[in-house]
Design an enzyme around this catalytic site. Structure first.
Site, short mmCIF file in Angstrom:
data_model
loop_
_atom_site.label_atom_id
_atom_site.label_comp_id
_atom_site.label_asym_id
_atom_site.label_seq_id
_atom_site.Cartn_x
_atom_site.Cartn_y
_atom_site.Cartn_z
N ASN A 47 1.03 -1.26 -0.16
CA ASN A 47 -0.03 0.13 -0.27
C ASN A 47 1.03 0.95 0.11
O ASN A 47 1.49 1.69 0.59
CB ASN A 47 -1.02 -0.24 1.37
CG ASN A 47 -1.85 1.03 1.29
OD1 ASN A 47 -1.87 2.06 0.82
ND2 ASN A 47 -2.47 1.50 2.74
N LYS A 49 -0.03 4.32 0.40
CA LYS A 49 -0.53 5.34 0.48
C LYS A 49 -0.53 6.67 -0.38
O LYS A 49 0.00 6.78 -1.95
CB LYS A 49 -0.63 5.64 2.14
CG LYS A 49 -0.18 4.39 2.74
CD LYS A 49 -0.16 4.92 4.28
CE LYS A 49 -0.21 3.61 4.84
NZ LYS A 49 -0.24 3.24 6.27
N HIS A 60 -9.52 1.33 4.75
CA HIS A 60 -8.28 1.03 5.39
C HIS A 60 -8.62 2.65 6.65
O HIS A 60 -9.27 3.03 6.62
CB HIS A 60 -7.26 1.90 4.63
CG HIS A 60 -6.07 2.17 5.16
ND1 HIS A 60 -5.39 2.54 5.92
CD2 HIS A 60 -5.01 0.57 4.79
CE1 HIS A 60 -3.83 2.27 6.42
NE2 HIS A 60 -3.91 0.98 6.02
N GLU A 70 -6.63 4.78 7.85
CA GLU A 70 -6.76 6.32 7.75
C GLU A 70 -7.39 6.89 7.18
O GLU A 70 -8.11 8.10 7.06
CB GLU A 70 -5.79 6.33 6.31
CG GLU A 70 -4.15 5.34 7.41
CD GLU A 70 -2.64 4.82 6.98
OE1 GLU A 70 -3.24 5.38 5.51
OE2 GLU A 70 -1.73 5.24 7.79
N GLU A 83 -5.73 -4.91 10.37
CA GLU A 83 -4.19 -3.63 10.67
C GLU A 83 -4.59 -3.13 12.15
O GLU A 83 -5.40 -2.28 11.86
CB GLU A 83 -4.47 -3.18 9.50
CG GLU A 83 -4.41 -3.63 8.33
CD GLU A 83 -3.36 -2.45 7.42
OE1 GLU A 83 -1.99 -2.56 6.81
OE2 GLU A 83 -3.66 -1.66 7.13
N GLY A 135 2.60 1.84 10.91
CA GLY A 135 3.55 2.65 10.61
C GLY A 135 4.66 3.63 12.71
O GLY A 135 4.93 3.78 12.86
N SER A 163 3.51 -2.46 10.18
CA SER A 163 5.10 -3.07 10.77
C SER A 163 5.22 -3.88 10.05
O SER A 163 6.00 -4.67 10.63
CB SER A 163 5.48 -2.18 11.92
OG SER A 163 5.00 -0.68 12.62
P1 13P Z 1 3.20 0.37 7.53
O1 13P Z 1 3.26 -1.17 6.89
O2 13P Z 1 3.93 1.48 7.12
O3 13P Z 1 2.73 -0.35 9.45
O4 13P Z 1 1.63 0.54 6.93
C1 13P Z 1 1.20 -0.95 7.68
C2 13P Z 1 -0.15 -0.26 6.19
O5 13P Z 1 -1.20 0.41 7.02
C3 13P Z 1 -0.77 -0.80 5.39
O6 13P Z 1 -2.39 -0.51 4.51
#
Ligand code: 13P
Length: 250
Positions: free
Chosen positions: A10, A12, A93, A95, A164, A170, A209
């Site tokens: 992803n 982002k 997601h 976010e 997740e 992150g 992560s």
């Molecule tokens: P990270 O791997 O940067 O922690 O992000 C995970 C994520 O949100 C994948 O959609």
């Protein structure tokens, strides 16, 4: 049941023309791991260029609107993603659930629209740190799953679930392998209740992560059928060892 692993990146809000070389590198290296499904979900405006650069490699979007068309400024329909060459999309997601106030019902509508259109879907669920610390993670995530997944699996396209935990995204923190096993096992049971035998074939990805150093132990956990990778998917040097770990996990 042992399912073929899916490792999806992803990106982002990362990625412009100059990053197409990295996508080419990832797509080319992924050919060395035919036993693993590898995909990249890139910003909407990069999809078409990425597909042109790596036509044989699965490129996806990161969100989709539930409507076919209409007065929805700034949004992208499933048909538009397909038209750009995408074969999958992420929905729900955390976010977006957070910053765009997306509800479970909206996520469900998005997943339904994408699947009906023939786009594979990675539907994200996961708990906050407060919920984890309160001891309610499994119940909370199952409630989110119940309210977000489509009523029935479709024949047109594949649904995958990504667990997740929000606090792991992150942050460099991950749940223990026991915690991942407990959550993925609970999600699997719920998918079987909901979809019957089909529920055994829905891949459950872990996200949050994931890095080369922890991918092996995460992929060894029962009912972890792959990963949704954020930061570590931006560079082939970080992403490919994760793909390799998935290949070694079988
Ligand atoms: P990270 O791997 O940067 O922690 O992000 C995970 C994520 O949100 C994948 O959609």
């Amino acid at each position: 049941m042992r399912l073929r692993k899916l490792v999806a990146g992803n990106w982002k809000m990362h990625g412009i023309s100059s990053d197409l070389a990295e996508i080419e590198q990832i797509a080319s290296a992924a050919r060395g791991y035919p036993q693993v499904d590898v995909a990249l979900c890139v910003p909407a405006v990069l999809i078409e260029r990425a597909v042109r650069a790596v036509p044989e490699f699965p490129i996806g979007g990161q969100d989709v609107h539930h409507a076919e068309r209409g007065a929805h400024t700034g949004c992208t329909s499933a048909g538009m993603l397909l038209d750009a060459g995408a074969v999958l999309t992420i929905v729900g997601h955390s976010e977006r659930r957070d910053s765009q106030r997306e509800s479970n019902a909206e996520v469900q509508a998005k997943a339904h629209a994408a699947l009906q259109c023939g786009l594979n879907v990675i539907l994200c669920i996961g708990e906050s740190l407060a919920v984890r610390e309160r001891g309610d993670a499994v119940e909370t995530v199952l409630a989110q799953l119940d309210a977000s997944i489509p009523q029935a699996p479709t024949e047109e396209a594949e649904l995958a679930i990504a667990y997740e935990p929000i606090w792991a995204i992150g942050s460099g923190k991950t749940p223990t392998t026991d915690e991942i096993a407990e959550m993925h096992g609970a999600i699997r049971e719920r998918l079987k209740q909901r979809y019957g035998g089909e529920g055994e074939r829905v891949r459950i990805l872990y996200g949050g992560s994931v890095k080369p150093s922890n991918a092996g132990e995460i992929f060894a956990v029962a009912d972890v059928d792959g990963a949704l990778v954020g930061g570590a998917s931006l560079k082939a040097a970080d992403f490919m060892p994760i793909v390799e770990a998935a290949a070694n996990a079988g």
